[in-house]
Design an enzyme around this catalytic site. Structure first.
Site, short mmCIF file in Angstrom:
data_model
loop_
_atom_site.label_atom_id
_atom_site.label_comp_id
_atom_site.label_asym_id
_atom_site.label_seq_id
_atom_site.Cartn_x
_atom_site.Cartn_y
_atom_site.Cartn_z
N SER A 12 -17.91 58.19 30.93
CA SER A 12 -17.73 59.33 30.03
C SER A 12 -19.05 59.61 29.32
CB SER A 12 -16.68 58.99 28.97
OG SER A 12 -16.69 59.95 27.93
N TYR A 70 -13.49 53.63 22.55
CA TYR A 70 -13.56 54.30 23.85
C TYR A 70 -15.00 54.29 24.38
CZ TYR A 70 -13.25 58.13 27.28
OH TYR A 70 -13.31 58.89 28.42
N LYS A 110 -16.60 52.43 27.78
CA LYS A 110 -17.25 53.18 28.86
C LYS A 110 -18.73 52.79 28.98
CE LYS A 110 -13.70 55.76 30.22
NZ LYS A 110 -13.11 55.71 31.56
N1 LIG Z 1 -10.69 64.71 30.63
C1 LIG Z 1 -11.88 64.48 30.10
O1 LIG Z 1 -12.44 65.31 29.39
C2 LIG Z 1 -12.61 63.17 30.40
C3 LIG Z 1 -13.94 63.07 29.98
C4 LIG Z 1 -14.64 61.88 30.24
C5 LIG Z 1 -14.01 60.84 30.90
N2 LIG Z 1 -12.71 60.97 31.28
C6 LIG Z 1 -12.09 59.82 31.96
O2 LIG Z 1 -11.44 60.27 33.13
C7 LIG Z 1 -10.28 59.48 33.39
C8 LIG Z 1 -9.07 60.38 33.54
O3 LIG Z 1 -8.91 61.17 32.39
P1 LIG Z 1 -7.79 62.33 32.31
O4 LIG Z 1 -8.24 63.31 31.30
O5 LIG Z 1 -7.45 62.79 33.68
O6 LIG Z 1 -6.57 61.53 31.64
P2 LIG Z 1 -5.11 61.14 32.17
O7 LIG Z 1 -4.44 60.43 31.03
O8 LIG Z 1 -4.42 62.32 32.78
O9 LIG Z 1 -5.43 60.12 33.35
C9 LIG Z 1 -5.43 58.73 33.21
C10 LIG Z 1 -4.45 58.14 34.21
O10 LIG Z 1 -4.60 56.73 34.16
C11 LIG Z 1 -3.32 56.15 34.18
N3 LIG Z 1 -3.35 54.85 33.54
C12 LIG Z 1 -3.62 54.56 32.24
N4 LIG Z 1 -3.49 53.26 32.01
C13 LIG Z 1 -3.15 52.69 33.20
C14 LIG Z 1 -2.87 51.36 33.59
N5 LIG Z 1 -2.86 50.34 32.72
N6 LIG Z 1 -2.57 51.13 34.90
C15 LIG Z 1 -2.54 52.14 35.80
N7 LIG Z 1 -2.77 53.43 35.46
C16 LIG Z 1 -3.08 53.68 34.17
C17 LIG Z 1 -2.42 57.13 33.43
O11 LIG Z 1 -1.04 56.97 33.75
C18 LIG Z 1 -2.98 58.47 33.87
O12 LIG Z 1 -2.32 58.99 35.01
C19 LIG Z 1 -10.20 58.47 32.26
O13 LIG Z 1 -10.81 57.25 32.65
C20 LIG Z 1 -11.02 59.11 31.14
O14 LIG Z 1 -11.57 58.17 30.25
C21 LIG Z 1 -11.99 62.10 31.03
#
Ligand SMILES: NC(=O)c1ccc[n+]([C@@H]2O[C@H](COP(=O)([O-])OP(=O)(O)OC[C@H]3O[C@@H](n4cnc5c(N)ncnc54)[C@H](O)[C@@H]3O)[C@@H](O)[C@H]2O)c1
Length: 253
Positions: free
Chosen positions: A144, A154, A158
């Site tokens: 991230s 967080y 990361k």
């Molecule tokens: N959306 C953004 O702006 C953004 C920005 C930077 C980084 N990220 C990273 O991208 C990834 C996805 O983000 P997102 O926005 O799609 O969120 P999201 O919550 O939709 O996706 C995360 C997924 O991980 C699964 N998960 C969480 N804990 C788990 C566990 N213990 N075991 C198995 N599965 C598990 C959840 O059920 C979910 O489906 C994350 O790692 C997040 O930190 C997102």
């Protein structure tokens, strides 16, 4: 010909959001996609959606905060797939207290956050080492832009994941396996918009250089596809920002 024909990709956290977009993009390019998540119901719906679109895919339910579950997942993958071309460690905890808290969280919460966001990617890569090596594969860790300013739990998880990325790239180089991280900026997913709300989303998107449009899951999925394709095959041991320059503006979560 589709760019990922004959390849196998495993994406964690693929029930929705960025993970689902990554799985769908690789499947659209001919890969067999293995979708992993702890949310069994949402995962089943996502797999159904991909199959209806003609994709080759399968799913496995696992809780990546549990070492036994990671091991069981890896055993199932190794049984079903002799080689694994791409492992995308995308599952993560990103919203709520982890994204605002630092002091006062206590040992148990820190352990849980680090387990899911930092250690699960490391252990899954370790347990999938043999099929990754057979494919001379690629590991992509979902970091991230918050890793640049680790002022929240967080951000710390990361930033540590970036370090894990460099460690894996060095440890697995002898087997021909590459390891990179992607550092997304503000991407519109159901989870991010739901947790942050319109005002915070607009403020964070407003910190971008160009383009000024909100980031979409396909921006991340296309970056992953590039890293896994022949064109991206000389990239290794790096953290790739996909954030429209957002990190340069002094991002604060
Ligand atoms: N959306 C953004 O702006 C953004 C920005 C930077 C980084 N990220 C990273 O991208 C990834 C996805 O983000 P997102 O926005 O799609 O969120 P999201 O919550 O939709 O996706 C995360 C997924 O991980 C699964 N998960 C969480 N804990 C788990 C566990 N213990 N075991 C198995 N599965 C598990 C959840 O059920 C979910 O489906 C994350 O790692 C997040 O930190 C997102």
């Amino acid at each position: 010909m589709a760019r990922m024909e004959g390849k196998t990709v495993l994406v964690t956290g693929a029930a929705g959001g960025l993970g689902f977009a990554i799985a769908r993009t690789f499947a659209d390019e001919g890969a067999h996609a293995v979708l992993v998540d702890r949310d069994a119901q949402r995962l089943a719906q996502s797999v159904e959606e991909l199959r209806a679109a003609g994709a080759s895919c399968s799913s496995l339910v696992a809780d990546l905060s549990e070492e036994d579950s990671i091991r069981a997942l890896a055993d199932e993958v190794c049984t079903a797939h002799a080689s694994l071309d791409v492992l995308v460690n995308n599952a993560g905890l990103a919203y709520g207290e982890i994204a605002s808290g630092f002091f006062g969280l206590g040992f148990a919460k820190w352990q849980h956050y680090l387990a899911v966001n930092t250690l699960a990617p490391l252990l899954l890569a370790e347990h999938l080492r043999a099929p990754l090596a057979r494919a001379r594969g690629l590991i992509i860790n979902q970091s991230s832009m918050a890793s640049n300013v680790p002022g929240t739990a967080y951000g710390v998880t990361k930033a540590a994941l970036n370090a894990v990325t460099f460690g894996l790239a060095s440890q697995l180089a002898g087997e021909g396996v590459r390891c990179v991280a992607i550092a997304p900026g503000m991407m519109e997913t159901e989870a991010s918009t739901g947790a942050l709300g319109d005002e915070a989303m607009a403020r964070l998107t407003g910190m971008q250089l160009a383009p000024s449009r909100p980031g979409s899951p396909s921006d991340i999925a296309e970056a992953c596809l590039y890293l896994a394709s022949r064109e991206g095959s000389f990239l290794n041991n790096l953290v790739l920002p996909v954030d429209a320059g957002n990190r340069l503006r002094g991002y604060r979560g």
